[in-house]
Motif scaffolding. Structure first.
Motif, mmCIF file in Angstrom:
data_model
loop_
_atom_site.group_PDB
_atom_site.id
_atom_site.type_symbol
_atom_site.label_atom_id
_atom_site.label_comp_id
_atom_site.label_asym_id
_atom_site.label_seq_id
_atom_site.Cartn_x
_atom_site.Cartn_y
_atom_site.Cartn_z
ATOM 1 N N LEU A 86 0.839 -1.188 0.000
ATOM 2 C CA LEU A 86 0.000 0.000 0.000
ATOM 3 C C LEU A 86 0.881 1.249 0.000
ATOM 4 C CD1 LEU A 86 -2.551 -1.074 2.765
ATOM 5 C CD2 LEU A 86 -2.984 -0.999 0.302
ATOM 6 N N PRO A 87 0.431 2.328 -0.629
ATOM 7 C CA PRO A 87 1.188 3.582 -0.539
ATOM 8 C C PRO A 87 1.362 3.999 0.915
ATOM 9 C CG PRO A 87 -0.537 3.732 -2.208
ATOM 10 C CD PRO A 87 -0.777 2.461 -1.463
ATOM 11 N N ARG A 88 2.382 4.780 1.172
ATOM 12 C CA ARG A 88 2.685 5.171 2.543
ATOM 13 C C ARG A 88 1.493 5.849 3.215
ATOM 14 N NH1 ARG A 88 7.579 9.260 3.880
ATOM 15 N NH2 ARG A 88 8.876 7.416 3.608
ATOM 16 N N ALA A 89 0.785 6.727 2.495
ATOM 17 C CA ALA A 89 -0.350 7.442 3.092
ATOM 18 C C ALA A 89 -1.431 6.467 3.555
ATOM 19 C CB ALA A 89 -0.927 8.431 2.080
ATOM 20 N N GLU A 90 -1.663 5.414 2.800
ATOM 21 C CA GLU A 90 -2.682 4.435 3.191
ATOM 22 C C GLU A 90 -2.237 3.624 4.399
ATOM 23 O OE1 GLU A 90 -4.410 2.073 0.092
ATOM 24 O OE2 GLU A 90 -4.252 3.696 -1.389
ATOM 25 N N ARG A 91 -0.935 3.339 4.486
ATOM 26 C CA ARG A 91 -0.441 2.615 5.658
ATOM 27 C C ARG A 91 -0.501 3.483 6.913
ATOM 28 N NH1 ARG A 91 4.773 1.772 4.917
ATOM 29 N NH2 ARG A 91 4.924 2.534 2.777
ATOM 30 N N VAL A 92 -0.236 4.774 6.730
ATOM 31 C CA VAL A 92 -0.360 5.697 7.864
ATOM 32 C C VAL A 92 -1.801 5.725 8.359
ATOM 33 C CG1 VAL A 92 -0.280 8.133 8.524
ATOM 34 C CG2 VAL A 92 1.618 7.124 7.229
ATOM 35 N N GLN A 93 -2.727 5.761 7.420
ATOM 36 C CA GLN A 93 -4.145 5.752 7.793
ATOM 37 C C GLN A 93 -4.520 4.446 8.485
ATOM 38 O OE1 GLN A 93 -6.935 5.857 4.480
ATOM 39 N NE2 GLN A 93 -8.374 7.069 5.678
ATOM 40 N N LEU A 94 -4.003 3.334 7.974
ATOM 41 C CA LEU A 94 -4.269 2.034 8.597
ATOM 42 C C LEU A 94 -3.712 1.992 10.017
ATOM 43 C CD1 LEU A 94 -5.460 -0.774 7.732
ATOM 44 C CD2 LEU A 94 -3.122 -1.454 7.179
ATOM 45 N N VAL A 98 -6.440 1.422 12.728
ATOM 46 C CA VAL A 98 -6.527 -0.003 13.072
ATOM 47 C C VAL A 98 -5.500 -0.395 14.127
ATOM 48 C CG1 VAL A 98 -6.467 -2.362 12.161
ATOM 49 C CG2 VAL A 98 -7.418 -0.508 10.763
ATOM 50 N N HIS A 99 -4.202 -0.250 13.807
ATOM 51 C CA HIS A 99 -3.142 -0.571 14.775
ATOM 52 C C HIS A 99 -1.856 0.100 14.324
ATOM 53 C CE1 HIS A 99 -0.304 -2.749 17.298
ATOM 54 N NE2 HIS A 99 -1.330 -3.183 18.007
ATOM 55 N N PRO A 100 -1.098 0.706 15.257
ATOM 56 C CA PRO A 100 0.112 1.435 14.891
ATOM 57 C C PRO A 100 1.153 0.608 14.136
ATOM 58 C CG PRO A 100 -0.529 1.993 17.129
ATOM 59 C CD PRO A 100 -1.426 0.861 16.692
ATOM 60 N N LEU A 101 1.229 -0.692 14.388
ATOM 61 C CA LEU A 101 2.259 -1.504 13.741
ATOM 62 C C LEU A 101 2.032 -1.675 12.241
ATOM 63 C CD1 LEU A 101 3.028 -4.291 16.381
ATOM 64 C CD2 LEU A 101 4.359 -2.247 15.838
ATOM 65 N N PHE A 102 0.844 -1.361 11.748
ATOM 66 C CA PHE A 102 0.588 -1.457 10.310
ATOM 67 C C PHE A 102 1.239 -0.303 9.529
ATOM 68 C CE2 PHE A 102 -3.075 -4.243 11.480
ATOM 69 C CZ PHE A 102 -2.677 -5.346 10.740
ATOM 70 N N ALA A 103 1.868 0.635 10.221
ATOM 71 C CA ALA A 103 2.586 1.698 9.520
ATOM 72 C C ALA A 103 3.813 1.143 8.806
ATOM 73 C CB ALA A 103 3.003 2.787 10.501
ATOM 74 N N THR A 104 4.343 0.030 9.317
ATOM 75 C CA THR A 104 5.539 -0.581 8.736
ATOM 76 C C THR A 104 5.141 -1.607 7.691
ATOM 77 O OG1 THR A 104 6.794 -0.259 10.772
ATOM 78 C CG2 THR A 104 7.624 -1.916 9.232
ATOM 79 N N ARG A 105 5.665 -1.478 6.486
ATOM 80 C CA ARG A 105 5.338 -2.398 5.404
ATOM 81 C C ARG A 105 5.885 -3.785 5.713
ATOM 82 N NH1 ARG A 105 10.096 0.317 3.233
ATOM 83 N NH2 ARG A 105 11.655 -1.259 2.676
#
Length: 284
Positions: A86-94, A98-105
């Motif tokens: 996912l693009p970085r912006a979508e991971r930041v939103q996730l 949802v959960h902070p650890l989803f920021a990391t691909r």
């Protein structure tokens, strides 16, 4: 000097590999290409999954397979699960919702399985399509992609978790490392990762006709190999914002440890081909 008339020697040089890597190609990759070609006979397009922990040599293998299959009259292209991030912006939103650890691909939940399905569906239909690209140095999806026209005989679908199965719920109870213990104490993140793996990713991996596993000896090998990968990224783009320091690489890999260990125990019995990889990143 490189023999300009030898595509294998030219690729070895282009990849920065030692001259004796030709022995690996002849001993290991040639027979694998022959096996894939036999599977593809009368059944194209063929979807071949290439599973392997970080730094196991999946990308290099796929480049040689594309060349070796071309010699056999088969057109092969490679789709990396990394390019489905996912693009970085979508991971930041996730991460926020949802959960902070989803920021990391990396783990299931940080890719777009629908994007992968769209590529595979186009391959199966013989349509033109675009291979997406993810820029790891920028930690974001790259604009555009690679346009592929005409029919494809073999799609090499490579990725660290390609073919992975979900864990049993009971196996999720105990943290496997400090990251999980400190940042996922109640197990919410790992249960969600497992849920993604059981649903969207299971449908994506079900498209694989033949699964090859590059089997790394230990997670310590994974850490060492991934550090080498980051060194190469740093050498090429030293000022890119996505480049990680050694301690960041260690924390990054903590996100992968659980599923990597699970696959090491589960996948060899389910893969069609298992190739042990030594500490030097070559097949044993």
């Amino acid at each position: 000097m490189t023999d300009a008339g030898d595509p294998v020697a030219a690729l070895i040089a282009a990849e920065g590999l030692p001259h004796d890597y030709a022995e690996v190609v002849a001993r290991d990759w040639q027979p694998l290409a022959t096996l894939i070609a036999r599977r593809a006979a009368g059944r194209t397009p063929l979807i071949v999954g290439i599973n392997g922990a970080q730094g196991s040599g999946k990308t290099t293998l796929c480049r040689f397979l594309e060349l070796l299959l071309k010699r056999r009259g088969l057109r092969a292209v490679t789709l990396s699960i990394d390019d489905l991030y996912l693009p970085r912006a979508e991971r930041v939103q996730l991460a926020e919702q949802v959960h902070p650890l989803f920021a990391t691909r990396g783990v299931p939940g940080t890719h777009s399985p629908a994007l992968g399905m769209a590529v595979i569906e186009a391959v199966l239909a013989g349509r033109a399509f675009t291979l997406p690209r993810f820029d790891k140095a920028m930690d974001d999806r790259a604009p555009g992609g690679t346009n592929i026209t005409g029919p494809v005989d073999v799609l090499l679908f490579e990725g660290w978790c390609v073919g992975a199965s979900p864990q049993e719920d009971a196996a999720l109870a105990k943290p496997v490392n400090a990251l999980e213990a400190e940042h996922d104490a109640d197990g919410t993140w790992r249960r969600l990762v497992n849920l993604f793996l059981r649903e969207d990713y299971a449908r994506l991996f079900a498209q694989v006709d033949m699964l090859v596993m590059l089997q790394v000896g230990s997670f310590a090998d994974v850490r060492r190999n991934r550090a080498l990968q980051e060194d190469k990224l740093r050498a090429g783009q030293p000022d890119a914002p996505g480049i990680m320091a050694p301690e960041q690489v260690e924390r990054f890999l903590d996100h992968y440890e659980r599923l990597t260990l699970h696959m090491a125990a589960d996948l060899p019995a389910r893969a069609d081909v298992v190739i042990p990889i030594g500490p030097d990143q070559r097949p044993l």
